[in-house]
Design an enzyme around this catalytic site. Structure first.
Site, PDB file in Angstrom:
ATOM      1  N   ASP A   1       1.728 -14.073  12.781  1.00 51.98           N
ATOM      2  CA  ASP A   1       0.601 -14.684  12.072  1.00 51.98           C
ATOM      3  C   ASP A   1      -0.314 -13.547  11.602  1.00 51.98           C
ATOM      4  OD1 ASP A   1      -1.696 -15.951  11.267  1.00 51.98           O
ATOM      5  OD2 ASP A   1      -1.653 -17.455  12.863  1.00 51.98           O
TER       6      ASP A   1
ATOM      7  N   LYS B   1      -8.315 -14.863  16.171  1.00 55.80           N
ATOM      8  CA  LYS B   1      -8.566 -14.421  14.785  1.00 55.80           C
ATOM      9  C   LYS B   1     -10.013 -14.022  14.526  1.00 55.80           C
ATOM     10  CE  LYS B   1      -4.672 -17.270  13.569  1.00 55.80           C
ATOM     11  NZ  LYS B   1      -4.101 -18.419  12.937  1.00 55.80           N
TER      12      LYS B   1
ATOM     13  N   HIS C   1      -2.418   9.921  -1.900  1.00 59.82           N
ATOM     14  CA  HIS C   1      -2.662   8.593  -2.466  1.00 59.82           C
ATOM     15  C   HIS C   1      -2.501   8.603  -3.969  1.00 59.82           C
ATOM     16  CE1 HIS C   1      -3.846   5.465   0.402  1.00 59.82           C
ATOM     17  NE2 HIS C   1      -3.885   6.505   1.214  1.00 59.82           N
TER      18      HIS C   1
ATOM     19  N   GLU D   1       0.845  -1.195   0.000  1.00 58.82           N
ATOM     20  CA  GLU D   1       0.000   0.000   0.000  1.00 58.82           C
ATOM     21  C   GLU D   1       0.877   1.240   0.000  1.00 58.82           C
ATOM     22  OE1 GLU D   1      -3.090   0.251   2.983  1.00 58.82           O
ATOM     23  OE2 GLU D   1      -3.345   2.390   2.595  1.00 58.82           O
TER      24      GLU D   1
END
Ligand code: ADP
Length: 554
Positions: free
Chosen positions: A425, A349, A523, A217
């Site tokens: 993770d 998660k 951006h 990104e």
């Protein structure tokens, strides 16, 4: 991660589990008793020979010494070294049991021959053809060829043959497949490249960190870097670890509510904690049980174990400890049926309130006071604009959205990038990104007080993906690679602090960009390279400026 169903694999019981203390302690105790009694009796024996006293005439002390000697002898015969012997036996048993599926697979394995030659003697193209047509099992390539790189190469080609699609752009060379296979990934065909940028120095708790961030990104690293600069020029950030414990919550079932309630009362009785923690702690040098909580849903009980795990993130470790306790509990509550070692109250998660309130992994808070002139010169906005935006966006806006721990601008951007760079993770980004960002005017409105509160940062510096070469290089950059030899757990805690510090920097910068209306422009500049789009960005910025003017005049 968790296995479901009632036929849960039960880890083997050790005879030493019957002892109230860890077997290493009782071994030492009985060894000392045995040798002390023997030494005492030999001295007495010599004395009696010297004074011609009959040997069979025993004083009370001598009788006690004989009993002690016999008792410790029986213990030593029964238990000494049993942990070692059983661990060898169980290791073999584990190897036999764990891959029950693998045994099944092995029995179905095709003959390790192709075209009349042993598999490794065939050329790669023939092998790939055989794999793509199903004559050679793809999963068996590493074992059959004994060469992880060649196995990946053959598999990659086989996939191209069977799908008719090119994988040419997927890199193959330049990775140590030995460190991956059996640990981090299966059916390997190559690796995906993710650029790593650095933000910093991040001045945190008086130390400077260069923060590695793996991301695709555009703007993200640049923006975090700007936040780091603002923090540095204001004297740095300060962090605290409020809690450090990973959780695992199995679900167990009873024939009626009564059994489930009895289990809850048993587990939450402080008198039983020592026994439970002894059983739990026996499974690892690092896992130490901190607490056990039990919630009921009808006749089902959800037991949330929490433990410290040194420098490891700890999911494997806690699962082993929990399994040991479940085995023990089964003896106390024979009616108990283990449904799954994970019953989702863990909560791994998933975005949940339980993690948001109770914490999971490291609960970190990080704060800084950003000087007014830094806000205007580096962040190009004002203290009041930031405070107002934070209230309307991160607090009110998120409340309207019904967020669970999402009271921030983009914590997950920074968390994910640091996680990927350092071998965490990435799926645990869900709860690790739960973050409350606060901004207040301070020093009579001159400066900005900013803080991030992150209750569930799940990180480790040992185990899992942290041992891979590039990820471990990134940990090395932070000075926290592997286990901390002096204070196990300190490296992982430092990583959690750095994550929070980087999030603080990221929040400052994005919020400032939003407050200053720069977001679209930046951006357009960093995310899209074509000039046309940059021009479009300018146009968009102009219309944004126009919109802002209209808003302010209305
Ligand atoms: P996780 O529980 O995070 O999945 P693993 O069990 O895969 O991690 O890896 C942790 C391993 O590293 C354990 O075998 C543990 O004994 C070992 N280890 C060595 N030093 C440390 C340390 N300082 N902290 C935690 N674990 C350590």
């Amino acid at each position: 991660m968790a296995s479901g169903g009632r036929n849960l694999h039960v880890s083997p019981r050790l005879a030493s589990d019957a002892l109230p203390l860890p077997v290493s302690v009782t071994n030492k105790l009985f060894l000392i008793l045995f040798f002390s009694a023997s030494y005492y009796l030999m001295r007495r024996w010599r004395e009696k020979i010297r004074t011609s006293t009959p040997l069979y005439m025993l004083t009370l002390e001598e009788q006690l010494a004989v009993i002690t000697q016999i008792a410790s002898f029986i213990y030593l015969i029964g238990f000494f070294g049993i942990e070692y012997v059983q661990s060898v036996i169980n290791k073999n048993a584990d190897e036999d049991e764990r891959p029950a599926a693998q045994h099944e697979i092995a029995s179905k394995r095709p003959p390790a021959e192709l075209l009349g030659k042993p598999l490794p003697d065939n050329n790669d193209e023939d092998l790939a053809q055989a794999v793509s047509s199903g004559r050679v099992a793809s999963y068996s390539l590493e074992t059959e060829l004994g060469d992880e790189l060649r196995a990946a190469s053959v598999r990659k080609r086989a996939i191209e043959l069977s799908t008719g699609r090119s994988l040419e752009e997927l890199p193959l060379h330049g990775m140590d497949y030995k460190s991956i296979v059996g640990q981090c990934c299966e059916m390997v065909v190559g690796y995906v490249q993710i650029p790593v940028g650095v933000a910093g120095p991040l001045l945190l708790d008086g130390l400077e960190y260069t923060v590695p961030m793996a991301t695709t990104e555009g703007c993200l690293v640049a923006s975090t870097n700007r936040g780091c600069k603002a923090i540095h020029q204001s004297g740095g950030a300060v962090s605290e670890i409020l809690k450090d414990g990973i959780t695992r919550a199995p679900v167990v079932s009873f024939s009626s509510l009564k059994g489930a309630a009895e289990l809850k009362f048993y587990l939450e009785d402080t008198n039983n904690f020592d026994t439970i923690s002894t059983v739990f702690n026996r499974t690892s040098r690092f896992a130490r049980l901190q607490s056990v909580k039990c919630l009921l849903a009808g006749r089902n009980a959800y037991i949330r174990f929490c433990c410290s795990t040194g420098d490891a993130m700890g999911m494997n470790m806690i699962s082993k400890g929990v399994q040991n306790v479940l085995d023990y509990l089964h003896d106390v509550f024979p009616d108990m049926c283990v449904i799954s070692v994970s019953g989702n109250l863990c909560a791994d998660k998933k975005a949940t309130s339980v993690n948001w309130i109770e914490g999971r992994g490291k609960s970190v808070v990080c704060e800084a006071v950003i000087k007014g002139d830094v806000v205007s010169k580096v962040l190009k906005t004002s203290v009041s604009a930031l405070v107002e935006l934070n209230t309307l966006k991160n607090l009110a806006g998120s409340a309207l959205a019904g967020a669970v721990g999402g009271f921030n601008a983009h914590a997950s951007n920074i968390v994910s990038a640091v996680f990927i760079a350092t071998g965490q993770d990435p799926a645990q980004n869900v709860e690790s990104s739960q973050c409350l960002t606060l901004m207040e005017a301070t020093n009579c409105g001159k400066d900005l007080y900013v803080s991030v509160t992150m209750p569930s940062v799940e990180v480790g510096t040992i185990g899992g993906g942290t041992q891979l070469a590039s990820q471990s290089a990134c940990l090395n950059l932070l000075g926290i690679k592997g286990s901390n030899p002096d204070s196990p757990g300190l490296n992982a805690q430092t990583l959690a602090r750095v994550v929070a510090g980087a999030v603080l920097a990221g929040e400052l910068s994005l919020m400032s960009a939003l407050a200053a209306g720069q977001l679209v422009k930046s951006h357009m500049k960093y995310n899209r390279s074509s000039k046309n789009i940059a021009a479009a960005g300018e146009q968009q910025q102009q219309s944004l400026d126009g919109l802002r003017q209209r808003c302010s005049s209305s």
